[in-house]
Design an enzyme around this catalytic site. Structure first.
Site, PDB file in Angstrom:
ATOM      1  N   GLU A 167      20.022  34.366  12.548  1.00  0.00           N
ATOM      2  CA  GLU A 167      19.651  33.306  11.612  1.00  0.00           C
ATOM      3  C   GLU A 167      20.403  32.009  11.901  1.00  0.00           C
ATOM      4  O   GLU A 167      20.959  31.370  11.006  1.00  0.00           O
ATOM      5  CB  GLU A 167      19.882  33.769  10.170  1.00  0.00           C
ATOM      6  CG  GLU A 167      19.023  34.975   9.816  1.00  0.00           C
ATOM      7  CD  GLU A 167      19.114  35.407   8.341  1.00  0.00           C
ATOM      8  OE1 GLU A 167      20.129  35.149   7.702  1.00  0.00           O
ATOM      9  OE2 GLU A 167      18.121  35.990   7.866  1.00  0.00           O
TER      10      GLU A 167
ATOM     11  N   ASP B  34      16.133  44.013   5.145  1.00  0.00           N
ATOM     12  CA  ASP B  34      17.083  43.128   4.482  1.00  0.00           C
ATOM     13  C   ASP B  34      17.229  43.422   2.991  1.00  0.00           C
ATOM     14  O   ASP B  34      16.702  42.673   2.169  1.00  0.00           O
ATOM     15  CB  ASP B  34      16.633  41.669   4.668  1.00  0.00           C
ATOM     16  CG  ASP B  34      17.694  40.688   4.209  1.00  0.00           C
ATOM     17  OD1 ASP B  34      18.836  41.111   4.013  1.00  0.00           O
ATOM     18  OD2 ASP B  34      17.371  39.498   4.059  1.00  0.00           O
TER      19      ASP B  34
ATOM     20  N   GLU C 256      19.762  39.960  -4.636  1.00  0.00           N
ATOM     21  CA  GLU C 256      18.894  38.958  -4.010  1.00  0.00           C
ATOM     22  C   GLU C 256      17.411  39.296  -4.164  1.00  0.00           C
ATOM     23  O   GLU C 256      16.601  38.422  -4.469  1.00  0.00           O
ATOM     24  CB  GLU C 256      19.258  38.846  -2.522  1.00  0.00           C
ATOM     25  CG  GLU C 256      18.341  37.938  -1.731  1.00  0.00           C
ATOM     26  CD  GLU C 256      18.769  37.777  -0.272  1.00  0.00           C
ATOM     27  OE1 GLU C 256      19.810  38.320   0.128  1.00  0.00           O
ATOM     28  OE2 GLU C 256      18.036  37.085   0.465  1.00  0.00           O
TER      29      GLU C 256
HETATM   30  C1  GCU Z   1      19.552  37.650   4.072  1.00  0.00           C
HETATM   31  C2  GCU Z   1      19.819  36.538   3.114  1.00  0.00           C
HETATM   32  C3  GCU Z   1      20.601  35.436   3.743  1.00  0.00           C
HETATM   33  C4  GCU Z   1      21.845  36.013   4.410  1.00  0.00           C
HETATM   34  C5  GCU Z   1      21.459  37.101   5.369  1.00  0.00           C
HETATM   35  C6  GCU Z   1      22.640  37.817   5.957  1.00  0.00           C
HETATM   36  O1  GCU Z   1      18.640  37.231   5.054  1.00  0.00           O
HETATM   37  O2  GCU Z   1      18.601  36.044   2.618  1.00  0.00           O
HETATM   38  O3  GCU Z   1      20.948  34.527   2.748  1.00  0.00           O
HETATM   39  O4  GCU Z   1      22.524  35.021   5.079  1.00  0.00           O
HETATM   40  O5  GCU Z   1      20.725  38.073   4.690  1.00  0.00           O
HETATM   41  O6  GCU Z   1      22.844  38.979   5.612  1.00  0.00           O
HETATM   42  O7  GCU Z   1      23.365  37.261   6.761  1.00  0.00           O
END
Ligand code: GCU
Length: 687
Positions: free
Chosen positions: A305, A378, A406
């Site tokens: 990410e 997730d 979440e």
């Molecule tokens: C999920 C979440 C993110 C977080 C990511 C992670 O995708 O939405 O906000 O950063 O997990 O675990 O790093």
């Protein structure tokens, strides 16, 4: 505790037999030992017994050599570590029966009337003996919990406890600007702008709460906000927090950015094989440990990410992780590397972590840990267990859960997560069923200490600076339950919820009964109104709150319309079987075959692994489409049930909490209805 600030440590005055017992026990409390941890232990005993008895209780602080001066007294509780009690316990209960057996963090409670305990006269006392200082903290909290809940061990008996996992961690996703990623309970507890000069009292209460359930590690900052944490000025702030946490047996960790040598070090690369990069990390670790000698280590999100990682330098994750691990190793630090990696062009996101890490098994250094989310996507309302847990034979691995909700209604929905965590921990790869005792269960694999492995469990915190800490009066239960399971995964969800409810709301049986009826089915209820039968990630984009199964947009393949549920005229669900992405083949047999066939796949995972024809009959006798509709309706009526349960007892609870909980439940009901009203017609439209 009307405001909720005191969490499960309200220590409300007891009544009846429990009160009498508490009064008897706190007649004269002797705490042996010096230093901040011992001071905290004594203070907690004073606070606990003062609250529970309604009388001001003071402890007597002693060091071992003073013992003979106190022979005139007859202590009712004697608390200390093996070291601080010294000869007092030699040849007595804990030594001879091996209960405090050298295992770090192990404690023993010896109940009064035990002839083996103590010399001369002290067999009337209750002994709390810790193998080390953290152990004594855990022993004291165990004692206070057992008095409050009416579960003191039998007179004359010995009770010992030690944690299943070496590391029991909270991961904060707190940002330096005070916001919290996926936080639904206000702002961050950490007031970076005030530190290190002003150290907020709340850090102490946070540490007490963590210690009371046996947590021993805290990662202070978000894995996505780690660019500047290692600057020297920030490390001095971290030190101030770490000192508070250390007084409660908690070690401080930091999330770090893989590109720190470039971002704050001025180097032009972060290549893990570059000598200057290695040198930079070595020096940084020397600096950290000079400031914080008991620093725990680093947590890293790499190549995920948007976070930098070794892929940019054509290095693999073992090369990246080992470089950091070697900088920490001389100081005894642990390097925790997350397996949450995806988005590198794969057709099925669920498969990436496995393919990235299973090939590297055995290549990670001894002080490296791979931290794996409980499922392969997730933190969805329900996921099948992550297949990686069955494949890392020579690599340390931690479980990663998410306490913050979440994808489960965030700060609004009351959803008790212990049943979810137990479903994952108890999963047995050898049978595909729940069997925690099996050597191939997730929990057995994670807690197996062979070859001096590091064992551990982590969870993303749900804590913020709101008065209730976690968003509602019920949300702290998940923090509590996580800690209790991290200590002892064998505890039942029922037992944990009940002890939490008694400590939070008091021992009114009707109230406790209602709490249990609300909480125990609440996870299945949430799954039903959000993502029944293995559906997943049909939440709104970005904030992930509320339904959006038809989301159409986004550049990324895995966010395109219908990606996760694949609805079409033929049916519904993501085919990960051998006819689809073959993700089921990442599981060992028999799970691979079990999940791989529509006929044997458990219905709770059906649409996770299969594209199922709309008219296929499910075990209820209903077609898939009708079953989907039924599940959403069941979810909604589950929440209606929670409300009517709550209404039965709201008069027995203070109006402040009764009203606040009612308001949350009303939001939960409106949301559950919205999920049903959006999803059912949406799915019907494909048929
Ligand atoms: C999920 C979440 C993110 C977080 C990511 C992670 O995708 O939405 O906000 O950063 O997990 O675990 O790093």
């Amino acid at each position: 505790n009307c405001s909720g600030y005191d969490l499960w440590m309200a220590y409300n005055r007891l009544s009846g037999e429990r009160l009498a017992m508490a009064e008897d026990l706190c007649r004269e409390i002797h705490v042996y030992g010096e230093g901040p941890v011992m001071a905290n232990v004594a203070a907690e005993l004073e606070r606990g017994f003062s609250g529970l008895t309604g009388e001001k209780v003071k402890t007597v602080r002693l060091i071992n050599s003073q013992r003979n001066d106190s022979t005139r007294s007859r202590p009712s509780i004697i608390a200390g570590t093996k070291h601080s009690l010294g000869e007092m316990i030699q040849g007595t209960g804990p030594e001879s029966d091996g209960s405090v057996n050298g295992k770090p963090e192990a404690f023993t409670l010896i109940m009064p009337g035990n002839s083996e305990s103590g010399h001369g006269g002290e067999s009337d006392a209750l002994w709390v003996i810790g193998e080390d200082e953290p152990a004594l903290i855990y022993g004291v909290f165990e004692l206070l919990r057992r008095i409050t809940t009416g579960h003191l061990p039998e007179p004359g008996s010995t009770y010992s406890g030690s944690p299943a996992f070496n590391w029991r961690m909270l991961n904060h996703w707190d940002n330096f600007d005070g916001t919290i990623e996926r936080g639904y309970a206000g702002k961050s507890l950490w007031k970076w702008h005030e530190l290190p000069d002003r150290v907020d009292n709340r850090y102490t209460d946070y540490a007490r709460a963590c210690a009371s359930v046996g947590l021993n590690g805290s990662v202070l900052n978000n894995v996505n906000d780690a660019q500047t944490v290692l600057q020297s000025g920030n490390l001095r702030k971290v030190k101030a927090i770490a000192q508070v946490l250390a007084g409660w047996g908690i070690r401080t960790f930091l999330s770090v950015n893989f590109a720190s040598p470039m971002i704050i070090g001025g180097l032009d690369t972060a290549d893990p094989l570059d000598p200057e990069v290695r040198q930079w990390w070595m020096e940084k670790c020397d600096e950290i440990y000079a400031l914080i000698p008991d620093f725990g280590g680093f947590l890293v999100k790499a190549d995920s990410e948007g976070q930098p990682g070794p892929f940019s330098y054509n290095r693999n994750h073992a090369q990246g992780a080992n470089m950091l691990a070697r900088a920490l190793a001389p100081h005894g630090g642990v390097l925790i590397w997350r397996a949450f990696v995806y988005g590198h062009g794969e057709a099925d996101r669920a498969k990436t972590a496995y393919s990235t890490f299973s090939a590297l098994d055995g290549e990670f250094d001894d002080n490296c840990v791979i931290q794996i989310k409980n499922g392969a996507i997730d933190f969805q309302p329900r996921e099948p267990v992550h297949p990686l847990f069955s494949h890392l034979h020579s690599t340390n691995s931690f479980m990663e859960f998410q306490i913050t909700q979440e994808y489960l209604g965030q700060g609004n929905h009351i959803v008790y997560l212990a049943p979810m965590w137990k479903e994952i921990l108890d999963f047995d790869f050898a049978s595909g069923l729940s069997n925690p005792e099996s050597p191939s269960s997730v929990v057995s694999r994670l807690t197996n200490e062979r070859n001096g492995r590091i064992t551990g469990i982590a969870a993303v915190s749900n804590i913020g600076d709101e008065e209730t800490w976690c968003g509602s009066h019920f949300h702290p239960l998940n923090w509590y339950a996580y800690g209790r399971l991290a200590w002892n995964p064998g505890l039942s969800s029922e037992a944990i919820a009940e002890e939490w409810a008694v400590q939070t709301f008091g021992s009114d049986e009707k109230v406790i009964d209602v709490c249990m009826r609300m909480l125990l089915p609440s996870w299945e209820t949430c799954i039903n109104y959000m993502t029944p039968l293995g559906l997943h990630h049909i939440m709104k984009e970005g904030h992930h709150y509320g339904p959006d199964p038809g989301f159409d947009g986004g550049e990324r393949e895995d966010w395109r319309s219908t990606y996760y549920h694949r609805a079409d005229r033929k049916g519904l669900g993501f085919d990960r079987s051998p006819t689809g992405t073959k993700a089921t083949e990442q599981y060992p047999e028999p799970c691979s075959s079990l999940f791989g066939s529509m006929d044997t796949c458990p219905e709770k995972y059906l649409l996770w692994f299969h594209h199922v024809p709309w008219d296929r009959k499910l075990s209820s006798g209903r077609t898939l489409m009708d079953e989907i509709e039924e599940r959403y309706k069941t979810g909604v009526s589950g929440v209606e049930g929670m409300i009517s349960h709550w209404d039965e007892v709201s008069e027995r609870i203070d109006p402040q909490r009764a009203r606040a909980v009612r308001e949350k439940l009303e939001i939960q009901l409106a949301d559950a209805r919205e999920w049903m009203e959006v999803c059912v017609p949406y799915f019907r439209s494909f048929k």
